[in-house]
Scaffold this active site. Structure first.
Site, PDB file in Angstrom:
ATOM      1  N   GLN A 159       2.234  -4.608  -7.127  1.00  0.00           N
ATOM      2  CA  GLN A 159       1.604  -3.685  -8.068  1.00  0.00           C
ATOM      3  C   GLN A 159       0.704  -2.723  -7.302  1.00  0.00           C
ATOM      4  OE1 GLN A 159       2.465  -3.423 -11.074  1.00  0.00           O
ATOM      5  NE2 GLN A 159       3.234  -5.403 -11.767  1.00  0.00           N
ATOM      6  N   PHE A 188      11.867 -12.651 -12.737  1.00  0.00           N
ATOM      7  CA  PHE A 188      11.492 -11.436 -12.005  1.00  0.00           C
ATOM      8  C   PHE A 188      10.134 -11.670 -11.316  1.00  0.00           C
ATOM      9  CE2 PHE A 188      13.617 -10.444 -16.029  1.00  0.00           C
ATOM     10  CZ  PHE A 188      14.776  -9.810 -15.607  1.00  0.00           C
ATOM     11  N   CYS A 234       6.922  -2.375 -17.749  1.00  0.00           N
ATOM     12  CA  CYS A 234       6.600  -1.062 -17.176  1.00  0.00           C
ATOM     13  C   CYS A 234       7.378   0.048 -17.878  1.00  0.00           C
ATOM     14  CB  CYS A 234       6.869  -1.051 -15.671  1.00  0.00           C
ATOM     15  SG  CYS A 234       8.580  -1.410 -15.214  1.00  0.00           S
ATOM     16  N   CYS A 244      -4.744  13.626  -1.819  1.00  0.00           N
ATOM     17  CA  CYS A 244      -4.294  13.098  -3.111  1.00  0.00           C
ATOM     18  C   CYS A 244      -5.409  12.240  -3.697  1.00  0.00           C
ATOM     19  CB  CYS A 244      -3.023  12.271  -2.932  1.00  0.00           C
ATOM     20  SG  CYS A 244      -2.483  11.448  -4.451  1.00  0.00           S
ATOM     21  N   ASP A 265      20.562 -13.451  -9.365  1.00  0.00           N
ATOM     22  CA  ASP A 265      20.760 -12.186 -10.067  1.00  0.00           C
ATOM     23  C   ASP A 265      20.675 -12.456 -11.568  1.00  0.00           C
ATOM     24  OD1 ASP A 265      21.606  -9.857 -11.254  1.00  0.00           O
ATOM     25  OD2 ASP A 265      23.389  -9.611 -10.004  1.00  0.00           O
ATOM     26  N   CYS A 318      -7.116  17.532  -9.473  1.00  0.00           N
ATOM     27  CA  CYS A 318      -6.378  17.716  -8.225  1.00  0.00           C
ATOM     28  C   CYS A 318      -5.977  19.176  -8.030  1.00  0.00           C
ATOM     29  CB  CYS A 318      -5.132  16.833  -8.215  1.00  0.00           C
ATOM     30  SG  CYS A 318      -4.122  17.003  -6.735  1.00  0.00           S
ATOM     31  N   ASP A 337       8.627 -10.279 -16.226  1.00  0.00           N
ATOM     32  CA  ASP A 337       8.025  -9.085 -15.618  1.00  0.00           C
ATOM     33  C   ASP A 337       9.143  -8.249 -14.995  1.00  0.00           C
ATOM     34  OD1 ASP A 337       6.330  -7.196 -14.572  1.00  0.00           O
ATOM     35  OD2 ASP A 337       5.560  -8.471 -12.951  1.00  0.00           O
ATOM     36  N   GLU A 370      13.880 -14.713  -8.796  1.00  0.00           N
ATOM     37  CA  GLU A 370      13.828 -13.327  -8.343  1.00  0.00           C
ATOM     38  C   GLU A 370      15.151 -12.982  -7.666  1.00  0.00           C
ATOM     39  OE1 GLU A 370      13.260  -9.693  -7.171  1.00  0.00           O
ATOM     40  OE2 GLU A 370      11.663 -10.624  -8.345  1.00  0.00           O
TER      41      GLU A 370
END
Length: 435
Positions: A268, A297, A392, A168, A345, A81, A366, A318
């Site tokens: 995602q 989640f 993540c 990009c 929650d 880039c 997740d 969720e």
């Protein structure tokens, strides 16, 4: 009069030193040691000899920027880039693609050893990705700088400043001209100077551009821009208020399930890796018609719906109400009557959760980068046969793994997922099973 000792602050600006880089950490930074202190070096690779400028010097560690590579790694490559040296979006384009995966796996291994004491990990083949044009969503900043002019792009490395981007190479190719288009439009029309962000979402069948603005924009101007944008294949959505409801889009999984979502809902960003991730999850879990799955989640039902095609029952939970509504309609539209969804929650006490019962025997997690510490501390984990953790953030995964292992599980499979090539982000899937 008493004199009190005041320690002088360390001056670190422009201090340079030569360092040997031992490894990469879980952010993709080089790790070196000098006089017993760990130094994290941006832009450096393992086994390199570099010259680095110290940016900050703390008690236990220091941070630095590589300014010269004296002895380069054989895995060092030329960044693809043109904006790489300024833009903060990618941080590992200078490392060969397959070596990025190896470095991320090594970083996760180090964290597991630190938090859980596990050294011999059951690594599976990594889920790889196309290295370029993999992002189907992104947030673009717009800022009118009085000194440097209009900026349309991403934030600079280690700064809040905006870097003007022309193209990009990790964005969906349908957005190749989006930066120059909006820079030209905003420069030409003063009424557009109230635009602050662009949210890009490549969905089926449209490429959306959500234009966030803080003042009213004349309708004729909106119509003209929408017409010009349509030539590039973009559907413009004007959003004047953060609470404003946005239209929905959808994506399709390889097994032909269709998932609708709001343009402000999380999905995602890498569609190809998402498909492969879901396929691997179902392979690892080996669900059958006796299993009852708890998916925490769950978002708009990314894992839940696929699990529902095999399992007896799926309960998805969720914290975002709009995502739950989409998950419910997605189950209905895909003919999955065995999936139930609840808004809750997951940091709240579990006794308030009417959705939880003792028949649930498979757990899918997740979570966001915060991990699942709060809910794992409350769940009666021993009632589950398998726990699939999709992470993540490898730090919170390694931390939470200790809780799961302590409950009598073994780590049976572990794999890296290359959701974000050329960045320090690490996505990991872990399967825990009771013996």
């Amino acid at each position: 009069m008493a004199n009190f000792y005041k320690p002088t602050k360390k001056k670190v600006k422009n201090q340079s030193q030569e360092l040997h880089i031992e490894s990469l950490d879980h952010h993709g930074r080089g790790v070196a040691k000098s006089n017993g202190k760990v130094i994290f070096v941006n832009g450096a690779l393992a086994d390199e000899q570099v010259k680095a400028t110290i940016l900050s010097d703390k008690k236990q560690y220091a941070e630095a920027q590589c300014t010269k590579v004296i002895t380069p790694s054989p895995q060092r490559v030329e960044p693809h880039c043109e904006h790489y040296e300024q833009c903060g979006g990618c941080t590992l384009q200078h490392l060969e693609a397959s070596a990025q995966l190896h470095a991320k796996q090594h970083a996760v291994s180090a964290l597991f050893k630190k938090f859980s004491g596990l050294a011999d990990l059951p690594w599976q083949d990594a889920i790889d990705s196309q290295p370029w044009h993999y992002r189907r969503s992104a947030r673009v900043s717009v800022y009118d700088d009085k000194n440097q002019g209009l900026k349309v792009g991403f934030r600079q490395k280690g700064s809040k400043r905006i870097v003007n981007i022309d193209k990009c190479p990790v964005l969906d190719e349908g957005y190749n001209e989006v930066f120059s288009f909006f820079r030209a439009q905003i420069s030409q029309h003063r009424a557009l100077r109230c635009v602050t962000h662009l949210q890009l979402v490549a969905a089926q069948p449209q490429h959306f551009v959500v234009v966030r603005h803080t003042k009213a924009i004349p309708e004729p101007l909106k119509d003209a821009i929408a017409k010009d944008a349509a030539v590039n294949g973009w559907t413009i959505v004007w959003q004047a208020d953060a609470e404003q409801a946005l239209p929905h889009a959808s994506y399709q999984l390889e097994n032909e399930l269709t998932l609708a979502f709001g343009l402000d809902n999380f999905i995602q960003v890498n569609a190809d890796v998402n498909d492969k991730m879901l396929h691997q999850a179902m392979q690892w879990l080996a669900l059958n018609e006796q299993h009852q799955v708890l998916d925490l989640f769950c978002g708009v039902g990314n894992f839940s719906l696929l699990a529902g095609t095999t399992a007896q029952r799926v309960v998805g939970v969720e914290g975002v109400e709009s995502a739950v509504q989409y998950a419910q309609s997605n189950a209905q539209n895909n003919g999955l009557n065995n999936c139930q969804f609840h808004c809750f929650d997951l940091t709240e006490p579990l006794y308030k959760a009417k959705w939880f019962d003792k028949s649930l025997d498979v757990l899918i997690l997740d979570p966001s980068r915060m991990g699942a510490e709060a809910i794992l501390a409350q769940l009666p984990l021993k009632q589950f046969k398998r726990v699939l953790y999709v992470s993540c953030d490898p730090v919170t995964l390694a931390r939470d793994s200790k809780t799961i292992l302590t409950a009598g599980f073994s780590l049976s499979k572990l794999g890296i997922m290359n959701m974000f090539p050329h960045t320090g982000h690490i996505e990991t899937m872990a399967l825990f099973e009771r013996g």
